[in-house]
Motif scaffolding. Structure first.
Motif, PDB file in Angstrom:
ATOM      1  N   VAL A  89       0.870  -1.174   0.000  1.00  0.00           N
ATOM      2  CA  VAL A  89       0.000   0.000   0.000  1.00  0.00           C
ATOM      3  C   VAL A  89       0.907   1.224   0.000  1.00  0.00           C
ATOM      4  O   VAL A  89       1.689   1.430   0.939  1.00  0.00           O
ATOM      5  N   ALA A 108      -4.636   2.546   6.451  1.00  0.00           N
ATOM      6  CA  ALA A 108      -4.039   1.571   5.531  1.00  0.00           C
ATOM      7  C   ALA A 108      -3.481   0.387   6.299  1.00  0.00           C
ATOM      8  O   ALA A 108      -3.598  -0.775   5.869  1.00  0.00           O
ATOM      9  N   ILE A 111      -6.086  -2.290   7.035  1.00  0.00           N
ATOM     10  CA  ILE A 111      -6.762  -3.012   5.945  1.00  0.00           C
ATOM     11  C   ILE A 111      -6.729  -4.509   6.246  1.00  0.00           C
ATOM     12  O   ILE A 111      -5.711  -5.047   6.688  1.00  0.00           O
ATOM     13  N   ASP A 112      -7.846  -5.182   5.992  1.00  0.00           N
ATOM     14  CA  ASP A 112      -7.996  -6.581   6.402  1.00  0.00           C
ATOM     15  C   ASP A 112      -7.020  -7.517   5.696  1.00  0.00           C
ATOM     16  O   ASP A 112      -6.412  -8.386   6.330  1.00  0.00           O
ATOM     17  N   TYR A 113      -6.884  -7.375   4.390  1.00  0.00           N
ATOM     18  CA  TYR A 113      -6.060  -8.311   3.630  1.00  0.00           C
ATOM     19  C   TYR A 113      -4.586  -8.085   3.986  1.00  0.00           C
ATOM     20  O   TYR A 113      -4.123  -6.942   4.087  1.00  0.00           O
ATOM     21  N   THR A 117       2.472  -1.490   4.405  1.00  0.00           N
ATOM     22  CA  THR A 117       2.089  -0.094   4.203  1.00  0.00           C
ATOM     23  C   THR A 117       3.339   0.778   4.138  1.00  0.00           C
ATOM     24  O   THR A 117       4.235   0.652   4.979  1.00  0.00           O
ATOM     25  N   PRO A 179      -8.489   4.706   3.397  1.00  0.00           N
ATOM     26  CA  PRO A 179      -9.114   3.479   2.866  1.00  0.00           C
ATOM     27  C   PRO A 179      -9.968   2.779   3.920  1.00  0.00           C
ATOM     28  O   PRO A 179      -9.708   2.864   5.124  1.00  0.00           O
ATOM     29  N   PRO A 181     -11.297  -0.837   5.567  1.00  0.00           N
ATOM     30  CA  PRO A 181     -10.608  -2.125   5.775  1.00  0.00           C
ATOM     31  C   PRO A 181     -10.853  -3.139   4.670  1.00  0.00           C
ATOM     32  O   PRO A 181     -10.023  -4.017   4.432  1.00  0.00           O
ATOM     33  N   SER A 182     -11.973  -3.000   3.960  1.00  0.00           N
ATOM     34  CA  SER A 182     -12.342  -4.000   2.953  1.00  0.00           C
ATOM     35  C   SER A 182     -11.811  -3.703   1.563  1.00  0.00           C
ATOM     36  O   SER A 182     -12.104  -4.443   0.620  1.00  0.00           O
ATOM     37  N   ILE A 183     -11.009  -2.660   1.377  1.00  0.00           N
ATOM     38  CA  ILE A 183     -10.671  -2.203   0.029  1.00  0.00           C
ATOM     39  C   ILE A 183      -9.954  -3.274  -0.790  1.00  0.00           C
ATOM     40  O   ILE A 183     -10.235  -3.449  -1.980  1.00  0.00           O
ATOM     41  N   LEU A 184      -9.067  -4.046  -0.185  1.00  0.00           N
ATOM     42  CA  LEU A 184      -8.364  -5.090  -0.944  1.00  0.00           C
ATOM     43  C   LEU A 184      -9.237  -6.315  -1.140  1.00  0.00           C
ATOM     44  O   LEU A 184      -9.192  -6.964  -2.200  1.00  0.00           O
ATOM     45  N   ALA A 437     -12.805   4.280  -0.147  1.00  0.00           N
ATOM     46  CA  ALA A 437     -11.906   5.211   0.535  1.00  0.00           C
ATOM     47  C   ALA A 437     -12.629   6.542   0.655  1.00  0.00           C
ATOM     48  O   ALA A 437     -13.423   6.909  -0.218  1.00  0.00           O
TER      49      ALA A 437
END
Length: 670
Positions: A89, A108, A111-113, A117, A179, A181-184, A437
């Protein structure tokens, strides 16, 4: 609604859109063709021709928009992300407040996945580094290789980071784009397609009131327009909130490097041939040896070009060519030394003669002096030409900090050009229509104008330097989708004409059409109505009026973007990159000085309307024509009313009602 119902609803909507697109195209072509053939008032060509040209421009704009909508793609639920991918990221920053950058970086990090960063600190701030590393966030700044080299703004920052990080995929974020948390999880699944290079998501802003006075949300672009381009595999990178496959970028960087070097060598060889021919014209009749040497070099130029055309390795071709030139140059230097020795002998003879003569030089035979003065002492010009030739074909990008530049550096915005090149290599892109985001929009008119000017300048630079219509690697649909975006920024010139035409009629009675007849209105009005209907249908409830206002109300910005980009590309003028401020720029009151051209336009429209009313009241004007142009002025004033609102805007009030997250995006915000 299950998947099958969603697909059927999307198919019905697309059918309706296509019907309206066809009606718009037919009515528009019918109207503009009639205007050119039968309706132009050639006696007033100075306003009549610009008006019909502006109408033609608007028709092309409408046709390009309709073409995009013809393949509007609603992707629905994204594929599940595969496990085990490596992701970096990247948060690009220059001089934004550290707390703002860290807010994005912390989000960032959450983020879950699984990912890493990084803060890409182009300002090289020790306090930024300390803040990032204190929370386990990577920090990257430019390497020493960039010292004294072109920096290329954000594109250079990202290019530098690409050679430092290693993830298979890159999530690009601006410093203010926080972003979810689910963005990826919502985007990586698209990369199951091995040819998928990029997934772009919308940009949506939390500090925008419901009435959006600065037109920041762009719901038409981050929606139907990108969805339409997606249908043509032309959805493009918007600089942030996008996931990119590293392999695609690196292939692009290597490919561009090879292409640029080969093009540079070909240019050098062509130039060298011209230089050699010029040098040969300056040789005397007694310099057959030098002439043969230059002929030999020219022959080698032709051989090198033929070898490159056959696809032989560039390095091998240039190496062999340089070796041959070096040998010829060595022989020329040896010949030069012989000539110098002869010259020295002639000088010695001259000195002996002057010593023997009582009157010095006056006593020497004049014919001997003439012969000496006419003599070419040595073919140094030819030698220098040969040396310049050798230097010119050196396979080297020493003028750049790094030879591989995946992110395009041909404009002040890196996104569109980079994506267009990826499409040219056969990669695919996707537009995922879900807000993942939350960013910060400009909170004052000055910042908004800076941002819009930079976007427009970058787009026009790309049009001048790599016009998509001329990119043979792109499919025709892709060429037109990219060109449509570039074409839209020419609207400033059309806006001038649309302002001038009613003013001219209301003040001096000059009509740019032959007559405001029934036939005129029967052709024009249905086209205008159906064109607005097309916006209504494709918007599906999203507000589009603000975008339509700014497409005309910012005509000075669009004109400046064209002229400044033209000056930069063709005249070598500087075009500075300005980072959009992420905090409000203080001012003492309404920013009227920033919109003087628009204020003058408003004043001219109001004055023309008053004159028109007086003229119709005194019987000097045709009632139907005056009423039509008064309505036209009223529409223009409604368009420009947004400028008055923007100049008085004092920034987002946290107690005000923010613009709602679009319904299509609530899954990402949940």
């Amino acid at each position: 609604m299950d998947t099958g119902q969603q697909e059927r609803a999307a198919a019905r909507r697309l059918l309706l859109i296509r019907i309206v697109v066809l009606l718009t195209a037919l009515l528009g072509v019918n109207y503009v063709a009639w205007r050119w053939l039968f309706s132009v008032n050639w006696d007033a060509w100075w306003i009549a021709v610009p008006l019909v040209v502006a109408e033609t421009y608007s028709l092309v704009d409408s046709l390009l928009f309709g073409l995009a909508m013809w393949r509007l793609k609603e992707r629905g639920e994204p594929p599940a992300p595969p496990p085990g991918l490596t992701v970096d990221v990247l948060i690009a920053t220059y001089n934004e407040p550290i707390d703002l950058v860290m807010r994005t970086a912390r989000a960032a990090l959450a983020i879950d996945y699984p990912h890493r960063t990084w803060v890409l600190d182009d300002g090289n701030r020790p306090e930024m580094r300390a803040a990032a590393e204190a929370e386990g966030i990577g920090w990257i700044t430019r390497s020493e290789d960039w010292a004294g080299m072109p920096r290329h703004a954000k594109a250079g920052n990202l290019n530098n980071a690409l050679l430092v990080t290693e993830g298979e995929f890159l999530l690009i974020l601006d410093a203010d784009q926080v972003p979810l948390p689910s963005i990826l999880d919502r985007t990586l699944g698209y990369f199951d397609d091995p040819r998928m290079a990029l997934v772009q998501t919308p940009q949506w802003f939390v500090n925008v009131p419901d009435d959006d006075p600065l037109g920041s949300q762009a719901p038409l672009f981050y929606g139907p327009i990108q969805q339409g381009k997606d249908g043509w595999n032309a959805a493009f990178f918007c600089g942030s909130n996008a996931v990119i496959r590293r392999e695609a970028l690196m292939q692009l960087g290597v490919s561009r490097y090879a292409d640029e070097v080969q093009a540079g060598v070909q240019r050098a060889l062509r130039t060298a041939r011209s230089v050699l021919r010029q040098a040969r014209r300056g040789l005397g009749p007694d310099e057959d040896g030098v002439r043969r040497a230059l002929d030999s070099i020219e022959h080698d130029i032709g051989r090198a070009r033929r070898e490159l055309a056959r696809g032989e390795a560039l390095m091998d071709v240039t190496y062999r060519f340089q070796q041959r030139v070096a040998e010829i140059r060595r022989r020329l230097v040896e010949a030069d030394l012989t000539a110098v020795q002869s010259d020295l002998a002639a000088i010695a003879e001259l000195e002996r003669s002057t010593d023997e003569a009582d009157d010095g030089l006056a006593g020497v035979d004049l014919s001997a002096l003439d012969q000496l003065s006419a003599r070419d002492w040595s073919p140094l010009g030819a030698v220098e030409t040969v040396q310049a030739l050798v230097d010119a074909v050196d396979v080297d990008l020493g003028s750049e900090a790094q030879p591989i530049m995946p992110m395009a550096t041909i404009s002040v915005t890196e996104d569109m050009a980079t994506c267009m090149r990826l499409h040219g290599l056969g990669w695919r892109t996707a537009y995922h229509d879900e807000v993942l985001a939350h960013g910060l929009a400009p909170e004052d008119l000055a910042t908004m104008l800076t941002q819009r000017l930079r976007w427009a300048q970058g787009t026009v630079q790309v049009m001048f330097r790599e016009n998509p219509l001329l990119q043979r690697r792109l499919r025709w649909g892709q060429r037109l989708m990219y060109f449509a975006t570039m074409w839209s920024y020419l609207s400033g010139f059309a806006a001038l004409v649309y302002l001038a035409a009613p003013i001219v009629y209301l003040t001096i009675g000059v009509l740019p059409v032959q007559a405001l007849s029934t036939e005129f209105f029967v052709r024009l009005v249905p086209f205008l109505v159906v064109n607005q209907l097309l916006f209504f249908v494709v918007a599906a409830g999203r507000p589009t009026w603000r975008g339509q206002q700014y497409s005309l109300a910012l005509f000075p910005v669009w004109i400046k973007s064209f002229t400044s980009a033209f000056g930069n590309v063709f005249l070598g003028r500087s075009l500075d990159f300005a980072v959009t401020p992420k905090t409000r720029q203080e001012s003492d009151g309404p920013a009227w000085h920033l919109v003087r051209p628009q204020l003058w336009a408003i004043a001219a429209l109001v004055a023309a309307a008053l004159v028109g009313v007086v003229r119709i009241g005194t019987g000097q004007a045709h009632p139907a024509g005056t009423i039509f142009n008064l309505l036209w002025v009223g529409f223009d004033l409604a368009i420009f009313s947004v400028i008055l609102k923007a100049a008085r805007y004092r920034g987002f009030d946290p107690t005000a009602t923010p613009a709602p997250i679009p319904d299509r995006a609530r899954r990402g915000a949940a």
